[in-house]
Design an enzyme around this catalytic site. Structure first.
Site, PDB file in Angstrom:
ATOM      1  N   ARG A 145       1.034  -1.443   0.093  1.00 33.07           N
ATOM      2  CA  ARG A 145      -0.056  -0.030  -0.209  1.00 33.07           C
ATOM      3  C   ARG A 145       0.849   1.448   0.238  1.00 33.07           C
ATOM      4  O   ARG A 145       1.797   1.290   0.930  1.00 33.07           O
ATOM      5  CB  ARG A 145      -0.723  -0.357   1.109  1.00 33.07           C
ATOM      6  CG  ARG A 145      -1.622  -1.178   1.512  1.00 33.07           C
ATOM      7  CD  ARG A 145      -2.166  -1.347   2.652  1.00 33.07           C
ATOM      8  NE  ARG A 145      -3.382  -2.444   2.606  1.00 33.07           N
ATOM      9  CZ  ARG A 145      -3.276  -3.566   3.789  1.00 33.07           C
ATOM     10  NH1 ARG A 145      -2.411  -3.484   3.736  1.00 33.07           N
ATOM     11  NH2 ARG A 145      -3.959  -4.279   3.349  1.00 33.07           N
ATOM     12  N   LYS A 169      -2.575  -2.968   7.581  1.00 32.24           N
ATOM     13  CA  LYS A 169      -3.995  -2.805   8.749  1.00 32.24           C
ATOM     14  C   LYS A 169      -3.434  -2.964  10.179  1.00 32.24           C
ATOM     15  O   LYS A 169      -3.265  -4.186   9.846  1.00 32.24           O
ATOM     16  CB  LYS A 169      -4.597  -2.586   7.739  1.00 32.24           C
ATOM     17  CG  LYS A 169      -4.680  -1.780   6.711  1.00 32.24           C
ATOM     18  CD  LYS A 169      -5.835  -1.585   6.257  1.00 32.24           C
ATOM     19  CE  LYS A 169      -6.010  -1.054   4.886  1.00 32.24           C
ATOM     20  NZ  LYS A 169      -8.074  -1.120   4.363  1.00 32.24           N
ATOM     21  N   HIS A 240      -2.305   2.318  -6.039  1.00 34.09           N
ATOM     22  CA  HIS A 240      -2.856   0.922  -5.549  1.00 34.09           C
ATOM     23  C   HIS A 240      -3.606  -0.017  -6.390  1.00 34.09           C
ATOM     24  O   HIS A 240      -3.443  -1.158  -6.862  1.00 34.09           O
ATOM     25  CB  HIS A 240      -4.760   1.260  -4.954  1.00 34.09           C
ATOM     26  CG  HIS A 240      -4.574   0.718  -3.872  1.00 34.09           C
ATOM     27  ND1 HIS A 240      -3.982   0.322  -2.346  1.00 34.09           N
ATOM     28  CD2 HIS A 240      -5.858  -0.690  -3.574  1.00 34.09           C
ATOM     29  CE1 HIS A 240      -4.897  -0.260  -1.378  1.00 34.09           C
ATOM     30  NE2 HIS A 240      -5.969  -1.182  -2.863  1.00 34.09           N
ATOM     31  N   ARG A 243      -0.461  -2.150  -6.360  1.00 34.65           N
ATOM     32  CA  ARG A 243      -1.416  -3.098  -5.658  1.00 34.65           C
ATOM     33  C   ARG A 243      -1.978  -4.078  -6.581  1.00 34.65           C
ATOM     34  O   ARG A 243      -1.691  -5.420  -6.091  1.00 34.65           O
ATOM     35  CB  ARG A 243      -1.408  -3.058  -4.791  1.00 34.65           C
ATOM     36  CG  ARG A 243      -1.953  -3.693  -3.318  1.00 34.65           C
ATOM     37  CD  ARG A 243      -2.266  -3.291  -2.450  1.00 34.65           C
ATOM     38  NE  ARG A 243      -3.389  -3.481  -1.137  1.00 34.65           N
ATOM     39  CZ  ARG A 243      -2.307  -4.458  -0.292  1.00 34.65           C
ATOM     40  NH1 ARG A 243      -1.096  -4.842  -0.107  1.00 34.65           N
ATOM     41  NH2 ARG A 243      -2.808  -5.133   0.437  1.00 34.65           N
ATOM     42  N   HIS A 266      -4.039  -8.767   3.797  1.00 36.22           N
ATOM     43  CA  HIS A 266      -5.523  -8.892   3.392  1.00 36.22           C
ATOM     44  C   HIS A 266      -6.099  -9.758   4.548  1.00 36.22           C
ATOM     45  O   HIS A 266      -5.240 -11.362   4.908  1.00 36.22           O
ATOM     46  CB  HIS A 266      -6.365 -10.079   2.459  1.00 36.22           C
ATOM     47  CG  HIS A 266      -6.039  -8.738   1.352  1.00 36.22           C
ATOM     48  ND1 HIS A 266      -6.315  -9.132  -0.130  1.00 36.22           N
ATOM     49  CD2 HIS A 266      -6.304  -7.489   0.764  1.00 36.22           C
ATOM     50  CE1 HIS A 266      -6.814  -8.321  -0.492  1.00 36.22           C
ATOM     51  NE2 HIS A 266      -5.830  -7.080   0.061  1.00 36.22           N
ATOM     52  N   TYR A 275      -9.124 -10.531  -6.979  1.00 39.93           N
ATOM     53  CA  TYR A 275      -8.666 -10.695  -8.048  1.00 39.93           C
ATOM     54  C   TYR A 275      -8.876 -12.489  -9.038  1.00 39.93           C
ATOM     55  O   TYR A 275      -8.388 -12.311 -10.184  1.00 39.93           O
ATOM     56  CB  TYR A 275      -6.759 -10.805  -7.716  1.00 39.93           C
ATOM     57  CG  TYR A 275      -6.689  -9.240  -7.062  1.00 39.93           C
ATOM     58  CD1 TYR A 275      -6.244  -8.203  -7.727  1.00 39.93           C
ATOM     59  CD2 TYR A 275      -6.746  -9.500  -5.517  1.00 39.93           C
ATOM     60  CE1 TYR A 275      -6.934  -6.925  -6.682  1.00 39.93           C
ATOM     61  CE2 TYR A 275      -6.925  -8.276  -4.812  1.00 39.93           C
ATOM     62  CZ  TYR A 275      -6.131  -7.060  -5.232  1.00 39.93           C
ATOM     63  OH  TYR A 275      -5.920  -5.723  -4.659  1.00 39.93           O
TER      64      TYR A 275
END
Length: 298
Positions: A145, A169, A240, A243, A266, A275
C-alpha cells in the site's frame, strides 16, 4: 420531506458512536438517520419494521444506488442494535430488512506490458530518478500500500535475502519477497540516490527532494509523471493500481490464493478472491481473441 423531529435517542447513539468510530462514519450516520426521521415524520426510535421496509422501498423507487441504500440500512441497523443493547426496545425492527446485493467492482489493473513500460519510464541516474525507480519496483514488485511504502524504514529491506518487512493495517507486520530487479533498484537507490537526499538523517527509506519523508501525495505525483512519460493515462495510474496489478499478475502466473493473501496482508480471503475474477476475465478475453473456434457471434 418534512423537518425531522429532534430525536434524543439518535443523539445519544451518535455521541456513543463518536467514541469508537471515525468522524466521517459518525457524520454519515447522522445524515442517514436525519433523512430517515424526516421521511418518517416521527423519531427513528418509534419506527416499525413496516415503516423501515416502506422507506427502503421508496429509496429503490427513487433509483438510488444499491451502495447508498445499503449504507443507510447499515446506519438504521446500528441504531437499533444500540437501542436493543440499552433495553429501550425488546424487538429490533431492522433485523430482517431485505437489502439489495452490493455489487463489488473488479479491481482495475495494468497489463504486464504496461507495468513494464512504467518501470522503464522510471530509469535514470539522478538521485530522484533512482528513488522513483526503486519506488515503482517496490509498489509493483511487493504489492505494498502507498502508506506502507512511504512509511517503510531503512531497516525494513533485506537486500541479501530479498525481503521487505512492513507494517500494514491494524499494526500487523508482514514479510514480502521481492525480485532481483526490485532488489537491485533498491540497492542503487540506497547507495547512489538516498545518500544525496538524506540531509536530515531521516529513518524513512523514501525521501523527497528536501530530505524529508516522501508523502502519499508525493508518491501519487511521481506515478502520474511516470505514467505520462510511459504513454499511459496519468489519471488512471496510482499506487493502488500497482498493488492490484501485483496480485493479478501473481495469480495469472500460477501463485496460490493463500500466498497472495499473505503477501497483500488481507485479513479476509474473500478480498483476495476478487483478483481471481480479474484473471478469469483476462483469460476469457484472451481465449475469445485468439482461438479460431471461439469467435463471438454478433
Amino acid at each position: 420531506m418534512t423537518e425531522p423531529i429532534r430525536d434524543p435517542d439518535v443523539e445519544g447513539f451518535l455521541a456513543l458512536s463518536a467514541a469508537r468510530l471515525a468522524p466521517r462514519t459518525v457524520e454519515a450516520y447522522r445524515r442517514d438517520l436525519f433523512a430517515v426521521a424526516g421521511w418518517l415524520g416521527k423519531p427513528v426510535a418509534a419506527a416499525t419494521t413496516r415503516d423501515l421496509e416502506r422507506y427502503l422501498a421508496e429509496l429503490r423507487a427513487q433509483g438510488l444506488a444499491s451502495t447508498t441504500i445499503c449504507r443507510r440500512a447499515a446506519a438504521i441497523r446500528s441504531f437499533f442494535r444500540h437501542q436493543a443493547l440499552l433495553g429501550a426496545r425488546s424487538d429490533n425492527p431492522a433485523a430482517e430488512l431485505d437489502l439489495p446485493r452490493r455489487t463489488r467492482r473488479l479491481p482495475r489493473t495494468l497489463s504486464p506490458g504496461e507495468a513494464e513500460r512504467l518501470v522503464e519510464a522510471a530509469q535514470g541516474t539522478t538521485p530522484r530518478a533512482l528513488r522513483d525507480h526503486a519506488l515503482v519496483e517496490l509498489l509493483y514488485g511487493a504489492g505494498l500500500r502507498v502508506s506502507e511504502a512511504v512509511g517503510l524504514q531503512k531497516g525494513g529491506v533485506d537486500l541479501e535475502e530479498r525481503l521487505v518487512r512492513t507494517v500494514g493495517k491494524g499494526g500487523k507486520e508482514r514479510v514480502v519477497p521481492i525480485g532481483r530487479q526490485a532488489a537491485e533498484a533498491l540497492r542503487r537507490y540506497q547507495a547512489h540516490g538516498r545518500t544525496h537526499l538524506d540531509r536530515r538523517h531521516r529513518p524513512e527509506l523514501f525521501l523527497n527532494a528536501r530530505g524529508g519523508p516522501l508523502t502519499r501525495a508525493g508518491a501519487f505525483l511521481i506515478l502520474r509523471r511516470l505514467a505520462a512519460k510511459a504513454g499511459l493515462e496519468p489519471e488512471r495510474v496510482h499506487p493502488h493500481l500497482l498493488r492490484h496489478s501485483f496480485a493479478t499478475h501473481l495469480l495469472e502466473g500460477g501463485a496460490d490464493l493463500r500466498s497472495v493473501q499473505e503477501m497483500l496482508g488481507h485479513a479476509d480471503l474473500a478480498t483476495t478472491e476478487l483478483y481471481t475474477h480479474v484473471t478469469d476475465r483476462r483469460r476469457r478475453d484472451a481465449y475469445f481473441q485468439a482461438h479460431p473456434h471461439a469467435k463471438r457471434r454478433s
